[in-house]
Write an enzyme that holds these catalytic residues in place. Structure first.
Site, mmCIF file in Angstrom:
data_model
loop_
_atom_site.group_PDB
_atom_site.id
_atom_site.type_symbol
_atom_site.label_atom_id
_atom_site.label_comp_id
_atom_site.label_asym_id
_atom_site.label_seq_id
_atom_site.Cartn_x
_atom_site.Cartn_y
_atom_site.Cartn_z
ATOM 1 N N HIS A 153 0.817 -1.218 0.000
ATOM 2 C CA HIS A 153 0.000 0.000 0.000
ATOM 3 C C HIS A 153 0.848 1.266 0.000
ATOM 4 C CE1 HIS A 153 0.345 -0.165 4.546
ATOM 5 N NE2 HIS A 153 0.444 1.132 4.362
ATOM 6 N N ASP B 207 -0.037 -7.710 1.441
ATOM 7 C CA ASP B 207 0.540 -6.367 1.549
ATOM 8 C C ASP B 207 2.062 -6.411 1.680
ATOM 9 O OD1 ASP B 207 0.293 -3.636 1.465
ATOM 10 O OD2 ASP B 207 -0.127 -3.396 3.597
ATOM 11 N N SER C 80 4.826 2.440 7.836
ATOM 12 C CA SER C 80 4.411 1.269 7.067
ATOM 13 C C SER C 80 5.575 0.709 6.262
ATOM 14 C CB SER C 80 3.274 1.633 6.121
ATOM 15 O OG SER C 80 2.080 1.875 6.814
#
Length: 230
Positions: A70, A100, A171
């Site tokens: 993402h 992911d 992230s």
């Protein structure tokens, strides 16, 4: 005589750190010095070459790092860099959007690869450390505990829950054990309403499994290479 010999062997093994000796945890300072060189800032750009998004990545092999897919969403160009260093162009080579996890190839990337630890070796309550780039603050480390190991109906690990603080920009960063080994990629943080300090990482075994799942995902189409973005 046999007992004395066995005791002597055990003592020798202990003294040289083989077999019976326990591994001492690194101090937070030692752990940061070991793990931080493997964590990089991931910057994405749009079609007009304007900054699009920011995340983190962890070096897992020579000239290769992994991040969350993402982080790369809608990107037309990707670079990685360290604080004070020049940006290096990165190319997406493997992707697994359902989990992911994406892999970037970065020619010229000089950084040590981390050691991976599967979730089967983890215990709830053990100390863990997150290193990433929250809000663009390069190489920030936070400490906490492994709060829970979240599993699906088939008892497969799907998330590692931690009290180590994670914010936007983290992230794709690393969640490490007290030996500086990668146990997961930090991915989700929640401090909303009555939810406090709920932070998550995807397990490191998903990084290990990425090449296989990427190949399976491309097999039906017979594709030799993928698109520029996941």
């Amino acid at each position: 005589m046999a007992r004395r010999h066995a005791a002597w062997v055990a003592g020798m093994l202990w003294s040289v750190g083989v077999g019976t000796a326990s591994t001492q945890p690194l101090s937070p300072t030692e752990l940061y010095a070991k793990a931080a060189p493997s964590v990089w800032r991931v910057q994405t750009y749009d079609a007009d070459n304007l900054p699009l998004g920011l995340g983190s990545g962890v070096v897992v092999e020579t000239e290769a790092l992994v991040t969350n897919c993402h982080v790369l969403a809608k990107a037309r160009r990707v670079t990685v860099r360290r604080e004070g260093g020049r940006p290096l162009p990165a190319r997406l080579v493997q992707w697994d959007p359902p989990r992911d996890v994406c892999r970037l190839q970065v020619p010229g990337l000089a950084a040590p690869a981390v050691e991976l630890v599967d979730s089967a070796q983890l215990q709830v309550g053990q100390p863990v450390y997150a290193i990433g780039n929250p809000k663009g603050l390069d190489l920030t480390m936070s400490a906490g505990l492994l709060s829970s190991i979240r599993r699906n109906d088939r008892q497969q690990t799907v998330l590692l829950q931690t009290s180590a603080a994670i914010s936007g920009g983290s992230s794709g960063g690393g969640l490490f054990d007290d030996q500086g080994r990668l146990i997961g990629l930090t991915t989700i943080g929640s401090v909303v309403g009555d939810a406090q300090n709920l932070n998550f990482a995807i397990p490191a075994e998903w990084v290990r499994d990425l090449p296989r799942r990427h190949a399976l995902g491309q097999a039906p189409r017979g594709a030799a290479s993928g698109p520029a973005t996941p």
